[in-house]
Design a protein around this motif. Structure first.
Motif, PDB file in Angstrom:
ATOM      1  N   LYS A 599      39.470  40.108  37.776  1.00 42.05           N
ATOM      2  CA  LYS A 599      38.284  39.282  37.098  1.00 42.05           C
ATOM      3  C   LYS A 599      38.981  37.323  37.321  1.00 42.05           C
ATOM      4  CE  LYS A 599      34.736  38.029  34.249  1.00 42.05           C
ATOM      5  NZ  LYS A 599      34.431  38.198  32.153  1.00 42.05           N
ATOM      6  N   TYR A 615      30.007  31.848  41.194  1.00 39.95           N
ATOM      7  CA  TYR A 615      31.735  32.549  41.742  1.00 39.95           C
ATOM      8  C   TYR A 615      31.062  32.641  43.068  1.00 39.95           C
ATOM      9  CZ  TYR A 615      33.958  32.023  37.176  1.00 39.95           C
ATOM     10  OH  TYR A 615      34.319  31.763  36.215  1.00 39.95           O
ATOM     11  N   LEU A 617      32.833  34.636  47.200  1.00 43.96           N
ATOM     12  CA  LEU A 617      34.492  34.781  47.958  1.00 43.96           C
ATOM     13  C   LEU A 617      34.065  34.050  49.738  1.00 43.96           C
ATOM     14  CD1 LEU A 617      36.398  37.080  48.185  1.00 43.96           C
ATOM     15  CD2 LEU A 617      34.955  38.708  49.967  1.00 43.96           C
ATOM     16  N   ALA A 620      38.209  37.164  52.976  1.00 36.12           N
ATOM     17  CA  ALA A 620      39.293  38.074  52.675  1.00 36.12           C
ATOM     18  C   ALA A 620      39.909  39.682  53.938  1.00 36.12           C
ATOM     19  CB  ALA A 620      37.722  39.275  52.450  1.00 36.12           C
ATOM     20  N   PHE A 626      34.917  43.919  49.196  1.00 34.30           N
ATOM     21  CA  PHE A 626      35.281  43.521  48.297  1.00 34.30           C
ATOM     22  C   PHE A 626      34.188  42.650  47.855  1.00 34.30           C
ATOM     23  CE2 PHE A 626      39.877  44.440  48.598  1.00 34.30           C
ATOM     24  CZ  PHE A 626      40.503  45.203  48.438  1.00 34.30           C
ATOM     25  N   GLU A 627      33.657  42.267  47.032  1.00 34.28           N
ATOM     26  CA  GLU A 627      32.361  41.529  46.637  1.00 34.28           C
ATOM     27  C   GLU A 627      33.069  40.782  45.554  1.00 34.28           C
ATOM     28  OE1 GLU A 627      28.442  42.684  45.760  1.00 34.28           O
ATOM     29  OE2 GLU A 627      29.539  44.482  44.316  1.00 34.28           O
ATOM     30  N   VAL A 628      32.431  39.814  45.416  1.00 34.31           N
ATOM     31  CA  VAL A 628      32.367  38.885  43.888  1.00 34.31           C
ATOM     32  C   VAL A 628      31.343  38.229  42.927  1.00 34.31           C
ATOM     33  CG1 VAL A 628      33.379  36.606  42.796  1.00 34.31           C
ATOM     34  CG2 VAL A 628      34.707  37.583  44.309  1.00 34.31           C
ATOM     35  N   GLU A 634      33.856  38.606  38.942  1.00 31.53           N
ATOM     36  CA  GLU A 634      34.358  39.597  38.833  1.00 31.53           C
ATOM     37  C   GLU A 634      34.597  40.235  40.107  1.00 31.53           C
ATOM     38  OE1 GLU A 634      31.999  42.671  36.254  1.00 31.53           O
ATOM     39  OE2 GLU A 634      32.422  42.450  34.292  1.00 31.53           O
ATOM     40  N   ILE A 635      35.771  40.780  40.821  1.00 33.43           N
ATOM     41  CA  ILE A 635      36.020  41.776  41.673  1.00 33.43           C
ATOM     42  C   ILE A 635      35.730  42.475  41.996  1.00 33.43           C
ATOM     43  CG2 ILE A 635      37.599  41.192  43.762  1.00 33.43           C
ATOM     44  CD1 ILE A 635      38.295  38.284  43.250  1.00 33.43           C
ATOM     45  N   ARG A 636      34.960  43.635  42.402  1.00 32.11           N
ATOM     46  CA  ARG A 636      34.804  45.049  42.376  1.00 32.11           C
ATOM     47  C   ARG A 636      34.826  45.451  43.610  1.00 32.11           C
ATOM     48  NH1 ARG A 636      33.069  47.334  38.126  1.00 32.11           N
ATOM     49  NH2 ARG A 636      32.864  45.707  36.497  1.00 32.11           N
ATOM     50  N   LEU A 656      42.700  37.682  49.371  1.00 31.95           N
ATOM     51  CA  LEU A 656      41.625  37.584  49.400  1.00 31.95           C
ATOM     52  C   LEU A 656      41.399  35.825  48.682  1.00 31.95           C
ATOM     53  CD1 LEU A 656      39.480  39.730  46.711  1.00 31.95           C
ATOM     54  CD2 LEU A 656      39.755  40.613  49.630  1.00 31.95           C
ATOM     55  N   VAL A 658      38.262  33.160  46.838  1.00 29.95           N
ATOM     56  CA  VAL A 658      37.519  32.573  46.646  1.00 29.95           C
ATOM     57  C   VAL A 658      37.529  31.517  45.094  1.00 29.95           C
ATOM     58  CG1 VAL A 658      36.387  33.713  44.065  1.00 29.95           C
ATOM     59  CG2 VAL A 658      37.673  35.065  45.090  1.00 29.95           C
TER      60      VAL A 658
END
Length: 856
Positions: A599, A615, A617, A620, A626-628, A634-636, A656, A658
């Motif tokens: 995060k 936030y 991205l 990458a 990944f996504e923010v 939060e990066i998930r 990544l 951000v």
């Protein structure tokens, strides 16, 4: 109520030689106390014809006045005549000759001849009378009306016969006037004249004339005065001797009197003179004419009929210039015998002159705090008429707070009636009207313009009871923030408002270091650039003070509010960006969709929408993986990590980028780089991230400290080596068999990851407690502290990798080897603050102690 006998008379005489004669000053002092102001009288005596600028006397000294009093009182002397002959020098108090004074032109035969002046002083007003007597000097020689005179005298004229010659005229008076006559020759005639008198000079026949012996006789008549030196004038007398007329005309009256009004028209009959001649025939024919002894200025005003003797008016008379005239009328027969009579003409006054108003002194302004009965003007009213025609009374216009009074004859003073208020009425026009008592009455007016000067009796008043001003932060020093305004109903200096910043403090700092106030305009300027994040608002106190003495003032409070500006970029709190090493987040290949990798925690010290963070991205390695979260950072993972075969397998090393942006205008942003390791085993992570941990930075400035550290490390190395060898020898004796191992066994401490679900810009707490090493001689072991917790890390992703590596290599074949590994580990743990090169040496010692020298 003093009488003349109460006056003190002081006579001071001083002799000054001027132009060959002696100047004598006579000073008389009279002091009279009046009811409202001081009156004084002083007299001087000076000769005529003094040069311009000559000193008459010292007024200040003679009256006992201070020179400063003359200056501040605006002393001035004047006579009220058309031409001023005398002036006062207030700088030195001297009375000076302004114009040349000719006593004869000024006074004629009138004695004593004097100039009457008045001297006025102001604040308080004082009036002094100055009398300057003009004494005569012998500057005029006696003159005759004619240069020659002719007589025809009968030879039969008996001795004792008188022949009138007229008389010489000397404008001088006293001893300088005409004194004597001298006839030359005196064979037949002698002079007959009255010394010092006004009668004509006669020549008296002393013996009978004989035409046959001398038909013509020439005589010289000389008139002399009594001056020093004496001056004289002459007249030629030509006598023709005739026959037989031995009786002269005789007037019936020696003196005739007449009365005429000053407005009588030209040609008015005044009187008739008459003379009788006892002779007969042509010798008894008498003619009348005005004697040459009468001045031309007087003779031109009257005429006498040659035959009838009727005296008539030939010009305009003015009572104010002269109220009496004297004429010498001469009667002459055909034989040249004559007689003289005097005609006295009295002029009657009529009310033909308006009162003349002379403003002796006037205050153009008066203070509004002046007491009642304060004198604002002193007026002298002159009416040259006589009797009731010259009696004057004065009034002023109604509905004004002033009155007029007469402290002495012909003098009037205008005074205040009650207290004044400039704010109610700042100016008055006072009309003074003066009328005489003649029938019909004549009057004249004068206007006085009086300004009421201000007194500082009103304090400044602000337009509002309090003010509130706004200023955007990061302003330029000197920026005008706000303007306060106060007004004062007083005038001039008393209404001139100055603005003063009152002393106070803001956060312990004087308010003058924040703002300043321009004294003249009330503009509040910023002294410094404000920062909203440090100061939200503050109060200043401004005082408005007028320019009076003493000054009056009032206060007002101004609240200054600092408005926020988007001047701060977001700050990333986590993950921490360091230059010495790269942190990496571990994502197992078995992670599900939505797996929380990490995060991004950021804050913005601005306020309002300037602190709203979002936030996204930016870059990458694999944007599909990944996504923010746009709001929480939060990066998930957005899909399942691929692990089908070698070709479809996601890369272990993921980088990544951000971007964190605020909502300001314009917006500001911050960029954070995050390394993510997609792997399930430590060797896989190690092979990808070995370059990250092998970064070395050299700094020439640290050479000295490196040498010092090398010496310290060498000493510690030798010491530890001796200790470890001793321990090894001891253990070797206990057990001769040691199992071979590539990596020492190190206890594994799993990471403590906590996500409390906090949102916004507050940081999450991540705890990493890892101790790892490698069997590579290029490795470096590091300790890291994050969020106030101790974190031991090769890299942040290195702990997970080492955990998998240790699980694969968990072989302890000998209890002694395990004990040695623990000893090495203890050396490694106790020095978290020692430099990386020192920890490498510790690790080398541990490896050597386990008989892995060949691997090292």
């Amino acid at each position: 109520n003093f009488t003349l006998s109460d006056y003190m008379l002081i006579i001071c005489s001083s002799c000054v030689t001027m132009a060959g004669f002696t100047l004598r000053h006579t000073v008389l002092f009279f002091v009279v106390f009046c009811s409202h102001f001081v009156c004084g009288q002083i007299s001087y005596s000076i000769p005529e014809e003094m040069a311009k600028g000559s000193i008459i006397g010292n007024i200040a000294q003679d009256l006992g006045l201070d020179l400063k009093r003359l200056k501040l009182g605006k002393a001035r002397a004047f006579s009220g005549d058309v031409k001023e002959y005398i002036e006062l020098n207030r700088e030195n108090g001297l009375l000076l000759i302004k114009e040349n004074i000719d006593r004869e032109s000024l006074c004629g035969k009138i004695t004593p001849c004097a100039q009457h002046l008045q001297m006025i002083l102001e604040n308080p007003m004082e009036l002094y009378s100055i009398t300057v007597e003009i004494t005569d000097v012998n500057d005029n020689a006696p003159t005759f009306q004619k240069n020659e005179i002719r007589f025809e005298i009968s030879e039969s004229a008996a001795p004792g016969a008188r022949f009138v010659l007229g008389r010489a005229v000397d404008p001088d008076v006293g001893i300088n006037g005409l004194r004597s006559y001298l006839l030359n020759p005196t064979d037949n005639f002698v002079l007959n004249y009255e010394a010092g008198g006004d009668r004509n000079v006669e020549i008296v026949l002393q013996k009978t004339l004989d035409r046959e012996k001398q038909a013509r006789i020439n005589l010289l008549l000389t008139a002399s005065d009594g001056g020093e030196p004496p001056l004289s004038g002459t007249m030629q007398i030509y006598i023709t001797v005739l026959d037989v007329n031995d009786n002269a005309p005789i007037f019936t009256h020696g003196v005739y009197k007449a009365t005429v009004t000053e407005n009588a028209p030209k040609g008015s009959k005044l009187t008739t003179v008459s003379a009788f001649d006892a002779d007969e025939g042509s010798n008894s024919y008498v003619t009348y004419f005005i004697s040459d002894a009468v001045g031309s200025s007087v003779a031109n005003k009257f005429t006498v009929h040659e035959e009838s003797g009727e005296v008539t008016l030939n010009g305009q008379l003015d009572y104010e210039k002269s109220n009496q005239y004297e004429l010498d009328i001469q009667a002459k027969d055909q034989g040249g015998l004559s007689d003289t009579c005097k005609v006295i003409i009295n002029v009657l006054d009529i009310n033909d002159n308006k009162p003349t108003i002379n403003i002796l002194s006037m205050s153009s302004s008066i203070s509004e705090e002046s007491k009642p009965s304060a004198v604002i003007a002193m007026i002298k009213v002159i009416d040259p008429d006589s009797g009731a025609n010259g009696h004057v009374h004065c009034t002023i216009n109604d509905n004004i707070p002033f009155v007029i009074a007469s402290p002495s004859n012909n003098f009037f003073s205008v005074r205040t009636k009650y207290e004044l208020d400039r704010e109610r009425n700042s100016e008055y026009n006072i009309t003074v009207t003066c009328s005489d008592e003649g029938v019909p009455s004549l009057s004249s007016s004068a206007s006085l313009r009086l300004q009421i000067s201000d007194v500082n009796d009103n304090a400044p008043v602000f337009e509002r009871n309090n003010y509130e001003a706004y200023v955007v932060e990061n302003n330029t020093p000197g920026l005008s923030i706000f303007t306060v305004k106060a007004s004062d109903v007083d005038s001039n200096q008393n209404a001139r408002v100055s603005y003063i910043l009152e002393d106070s403090t803001v956060n312990g700092v004087p308010v003058s270091s924040y703002v300043t106030v321009i004294a003249d305009s009330g503009v509040i300027n910023a002294v410094r650039s404000f920062d909203y994040e440090q100061l939200k608002d503050f109060h200043v106190h401004v005082k408005a003070q007028d320019g009076g003495s003493p000054p009056l003032s009032s206060n007002v409070t101004v609240k200054i509010t600092i408005q926020d500006q988007n001047d701060n970029a977001p700050q990333v709190l986590y993950p921490v960006q360091t230059g010495g090493s790269l942190m990496a987040e571990i994502v197992p290949r078995s992670a599900d969709v939505g797996y929380l990798v990490t995060k991004v925690v950021a804050v913005d010290v601005d306020s309002g929408q300037n602190a709203w963070l979002s936030y996204k991205l930016q870059k990458a390695t694999d944007r599909a993986l990944f996504e923010v979260g746009p709001q929480n950072g939060e990066i998930r993972t957005v899909r399942q990590v691929t692990d089908k075969d070698v070709t479809d397998k996601d890369a272990v090393k993921q980088k990544l980028t951000v971007v964190v942006e605020d909502n300001g205008q314009p917006s500001r942003s911050a960029v954070v780089n995050i390394n993510v390791a997609v792997a399930d085993s430590f060797p896989e992570v190690l092979s990808e991230f070995i370059d990250f941990t092998h970064e070395k930075q050299y700094n020439d400035n640290l050479t000295f400290y490196l040498v010092l550290a090398l010496a310290a490390v060498s000493f510690l190395f030798i010491t530890c080596l001796v200790v470890i060898i001793s321990v090894k020898i001891y253990r070797w004796r206990q057990s001769r068999i040691f199992y071979q191992s590539n990596l020492p066994v190190i206890p594994y401490y799993p990471p403590g990851y906590t996500d409390t679900g906090v949102t916004g810009t507050l940081p999450h707490m991540y705890h990493y407690d890892v101790c790892m090493t490698t069997d590579s001689r290029t490795s470096d072991c590091k300790y890291s502290t994050l969020g106030g917790q101790k974190v031991l890390a090769m890299d942040q992703s290195f702990s997970e990798t080492m955990h998998h590596a240790l699980k694969e290599k968990n072989l302890l074949e000998d209890q002694s080897s395990a004990e040695m590994v623990r000893t090495c580990y203890s050396f490694f743990v106790i020095g978290p603050s020692i430099a990386g090169c020192t920890r490498v040496l510790f690790w080398c010692v541990c490896v050597c102690a386990t008989d892995r020298v060949r691997d090292v």
